[in-house]
Design a protein around this motif. Sequence first.
Motif, PDB file in Angstrom:
ATOM      1  N   GLU A 186      21.365 -27.295 -27.386  1.00  0.00           N
ATOM      2  CA  GLU A 186      20.231 -27.434 -26.299  1.00  0.00           C
ATOM      3  C   GLU A 186      20.217 -28.424 -26.307  1.00  0.00           C
ATOM      4  OE1 GLU A 186      17.443 -23.168 -25.749  1.00  0.00           O
ATOM      5  OE2 GLU A 186      17.793 -23.852 -27.579  1.00  0.00           O
ATOM      6  N   LEU A 187      20.094 -28.958 -27.357  1.00  0.00           N
ATOM      7  CA  LEU A 187      20.574 -30.521 -26.860  1.00  0.00           C
ATOM      8  C   LEU A 187      21.528 -31.507 -26.663  1.00  0.00           C
ATOM      9  CD1 LEU A 187      18.341 -30.357 -30.793  1.00  0.00           C
ATOM     10  CD2 LEU A 187      17.581 -30.882 -28.574  1.00  0.00           C
ATOM     11  N   LEU A 188      22.848 -30.638 -26.456  1.00  0.00           N
ATOM     12  CA  LEU A 188      23.599 -31.637 -25.900  1.00  0.00           C
ATOM     13  C   LEU A 188      23.322 -32.095 -24.592  1.00  0.00           C
ATOM     14  CD1 LEU A 188      26.311 -29.615 -27.697  1.00  0.00           C
ATOM     15  CD2 LEU A 188      25.239 -31.387 -28.588  1.00  0.00           C
ATOM     16  N   TYR A 189      23.101 -32.909 -24.265  1.00  0.00           N
ATOM     17  CA  TYR A 189      22.598 -33.097 -22.869  1.00  0.00           C
ATOM     18  C   TYR A 189      23.450 -33.598 -22.010  1.00  0.00           C
ATOM     19  CZ  TYR A 189      17.490 -32.944 -22.798  1.00  0.00           C
ATOM     20  OH  TYR A 189      16.850 -31.591 -23.328  1.00  0.00           O
ATOM     21  N   THR A 190      24.195 -33.131 -20.966  1.00  0.00           N
ATOM     22  CA  THR A 190      25.699 -32.952 -19.816  1.00  0.00           C
ATOM     23  C   THR A 190      25.588 -34.345 -19.172  1.00  0.00           C
ATOM     24  OG1 THR A 190      25.124 -31.424 -18.419  1.00  0.00           O
ATOM     25  CG2 THR A 190      26.458 -30.383 -20.211  1.00  0.00           C
ATOM     26  N   PRO A 191      26.097 -34.561 -17.576  1.00  0.00           N
ATOM     27  CA  PRO A 191      26.110 -36.046 -17.349  1.00  0.00           C
ATOM     28  C   PRO A 191      24.745 -35.560 -16.278  1.00  0.00           C
ATOM     29  CG  PRO A 191      27.411 -36.803 -17.725  1.00  0.00           C
ATOM     30  CD  PRO A 191      27.545 -34.861 -18.200  1.00  0.00           C
ATOM     31  N   ASP A 192      24.982 -34.275 -15.796  1.00  0.00           N
ATOM     32  CA  ASP A 192      23.732 -33.147 -14.801  1.00  0.00           C
ATOM     33  C   ASP A 192      22.846 -33.586 -15.302  1.00  0.00           C
ATOM     34  OD1 ASP A 192      26.587 -32.826 -13.191  1.00  0.00           O
ATOM     35  OD2 ASP A 192      26.783 -31.075 -13.840  1.00  0.00           O
ATOM     36  N   MET A 193      22.273 -33.297 -16.670  1.00  0.00           N
ATOM     37  CA  MET A 193      20.619 -32.809 -17.125  1.00  0.00           C
ATOM     38  C   MET A 193      20.834 -34.267 -17.601  1.00  0.00           C
ATOM     39  SD  MET A 193      21.511 -30.383 -20.365  1.00  0.00           S
ATOM     40  CE  MET A 193      20.202 -30.363 -20.813  1.00  0.00           C
ATOM     41  N   LEU A 194      21.614 -34.966 -17.673  1.00  0.00           N
ATOM     42  CA  LEU A 194      20.844 -36.195 -17.649  1.00  0.00           C
ATOM     43  C   LEU A 194      20.295 -37.277 -16.668  1.00  0.00           C
ATOM     44  CD1 LEU A 194      23.084 -38.170 -20.018  1.00  0.00           C
ATOM     45  CD2 LEU A 194      20.773 -37.451 -20.308  1.00  0.00           C
ATOM     46  N   ALA A 195      20.946 -36.921 -15.502  1.00  0.00           N
ATOM     47  CA  ALA A 195      20.530 -37.348 -14.416  1.00  0.00           C
ATOM     48  C   ALA A 195      19.480 -36.545 -13.506  1.00  0.00           C
ATOM     49  CB  ALA A 195      22.116 -37.072 -12.957  1.00  0.00           C
ATOM     50  N   ARG A 196      19.269 -35.508 -14.136  1.00  0.00           N
ATOM     51  CA  ARG A 196      18.034 -34.419 -14.167  1.00  0.00           C
ATOM     52  C   ARG A 196      18.494 -33.393 -12.687  1.00  0.00           C
ATOM     53  NH1 ARG A 196      16.804 -37.297 -17.879  1.00  0.00           N
ATOM     54  NH2 ARG A 196      15.153 -37.581 -18.159  1.00  0.00           N
ATOM     55  N   GLU A 197      19.440 -33.462 -12.354  1.00  0.00           N
ATOM     56  CA  GLU A 197      20.090 -32.309 -11.218  1.00  0.00           C
ATOM     57  C   GLU A 197      20.680 -30.389 -11.738  1.00  0.00           C
ATOM     58  OE1 GLU A 197      24.268 -33.198 -10.832  1.00  0.00           O
ATOM     59  OE2 GLU A 197      23.940 -35.927  -9.412  1.00  0.00           O
ATOM     60  N   THR A 198      19.912 -31.112 -13.098  1.00  0.00           N
ATOM     61  CA  THR A 198      20.056 -29.712 -14.001  1.00  0.00           C
ATOM     62  C   THR A 198      18.733 -29.724 -14.511  1.00  0.00           C
ATOM     63  OG1 THR A 198      22.687 -29.226 -14.012  1.00  0.00           O
ATOM     64  CG2 THR A 198      20.740 -27.660 -15.440  1.00  0.00           C
ATOM     65  N   PRO A 199      17.930 -28.737 -14.101  1.00  0.00           N
ATOM     66  CA  PRO A 199      16.292 -28.859 -15.171  1.00  0.00           C
ATOM     67  C   PRO A 199      16.103 -29.326 -16.800  1.00  0.00           C
ATOM     68  CG  PRO A 199      16.122 -27.401 -13.352  1.00  0.00           C
ATOM     69  CD  PRO A 199      18.044 -27.285 -13.448  1.00  0.00           C
ATOM     70  N   VAL A 200      15.499 -29.883 -17.004  1.00  0.00           N
ATOM     71  CA  VAL A 200      15.292 -30.155 -18.585  1.00  0.00           C
ATOM     72  C   VAL A 200      14.257 -29.900 -19.413  1.00  0.00           C
ATOM     73  CG1 VAL A 200      15.980 -32.036 -20.523  1.00  0.00           C
ATOM     74  CG2 VAL A 200      16.293 -32.623 -17.648  1.00  0.00           C
ATOM     75  N   GLY A 201      13.441 -28.833 -17.985  1.00  0.00           N
ATOM     76  CA  GLY A 201      12.115 -27.814 -18.201  1.00  0.00           C
ATOM     77  C   GLY A 201      10.880 -28.661 -18.860  1.00  0.00           C
ATOM     78  N   GLU A 202      10.832 -29.722 -18.231  1.00  0.00           N
ATOM     79  CA  GLU A 202       9.973 -30.669 -17.959  1.00  0.00           C
ATOM     80  C   GLU A 202       9.500 -30.445 -16.740  1.00  0.00           C
ATOM     81  OE1 GLU A 202       8.612 -34.304 -17.008  1.00  0.00           O
ATOM     82  OE2 GLU A 202       8.355 -33.551 -18.580  1.00  0.00           O
ATOM     83  N   ASN A 203       8.198 -30.865 -16.604  1.00  0.00           N
ATOM     84  CA  ASN A 203       7.249 -31.143 -15.484  1.00  0.00           C
ATOM     85  C   ASN A 203       7.227 -32.168 -14.710  1.00  0.00           C
ATOM     86  OD1 ASN A 203       6.576 -28.354 -16.199  1.00  0.00           O
ATOM     87  ND2 ASN A 203       4.466 -28.589 -17.512  1.00  0.00           N
ATOM     88  N   GLY A 204       7.050 -33.380 -15.232  1.00  0.00           N
ATOM     89  CA  GLY A 204       6.656 -34.406 -13.806  1.00  0.00           C
ATOM     90  C   GLY A 204       8.180 -35.036 -13.681  1.00  0.00           C
ATOM     91  N   GLU A 205       9.271 -34.805 -13.677  1.00  0.00           N
ATOM     92  CA  GLU A 205       9.816 -35.168 -13.494  1.00  0.00           C
ATOM     93  C   GLU A 205      11.055 -34.915 -13.034  1.00  0.00           C
ATOM     94  OE1 GLU A 205      12.611 -38.080 -15.557  1.00  0.00           O
ATOM     95  OE2 GLU A 205      10.971 -39.181 -15.244  1.00  0.00           O
TER      96      GLU A 205
END
Length: 135
Positions: free
Chosen positions: A116-135
């Motif tokens: 779960e700590l391997l952040y793909t480009p989609d997660m870094l670009a916030r196209e896939t949710p990161v589980g965070e409320n304000g971002e």
Amino acid sequence: MVLKNIVRAVKNIYKPPITRRYPEVPTELPDRFRGLQKLDKSKCIGCGICANTCPNSAIKIVRARVSKDSDKTRWFPAIDISHCMFCGLCIDQCPQDALSSTKVYTTGVIRLTHEELLYTPDMLARETPVGENGE
């Protein structure tokens, strides 16, 4: 010795607490706080300077889709947050300013498994949710 500790405890009863009540009251972060990285895919050219600069080798350049709707692929950084020390060198060395720092430091970083700590480009670009409320 025991009396001295009791006197100290009684004096401190009426003083305000010095600890932070973190989950209930969020900590105010300074403007230059270095939290979880954010990727702007439109600016990234896939040069790999961020991966070469990273002192912990936490960044790998991987092939990913340009956007959700497109089938085109390009090279983007993927970050292993478990190895990242949040030094900000990748952000400073990016020639296109595609990487930036956010104030996310717990909701996006604390996970139960390493996968779960391997952040793909989609997660870094916030196209896939990161589980965070304000971002």
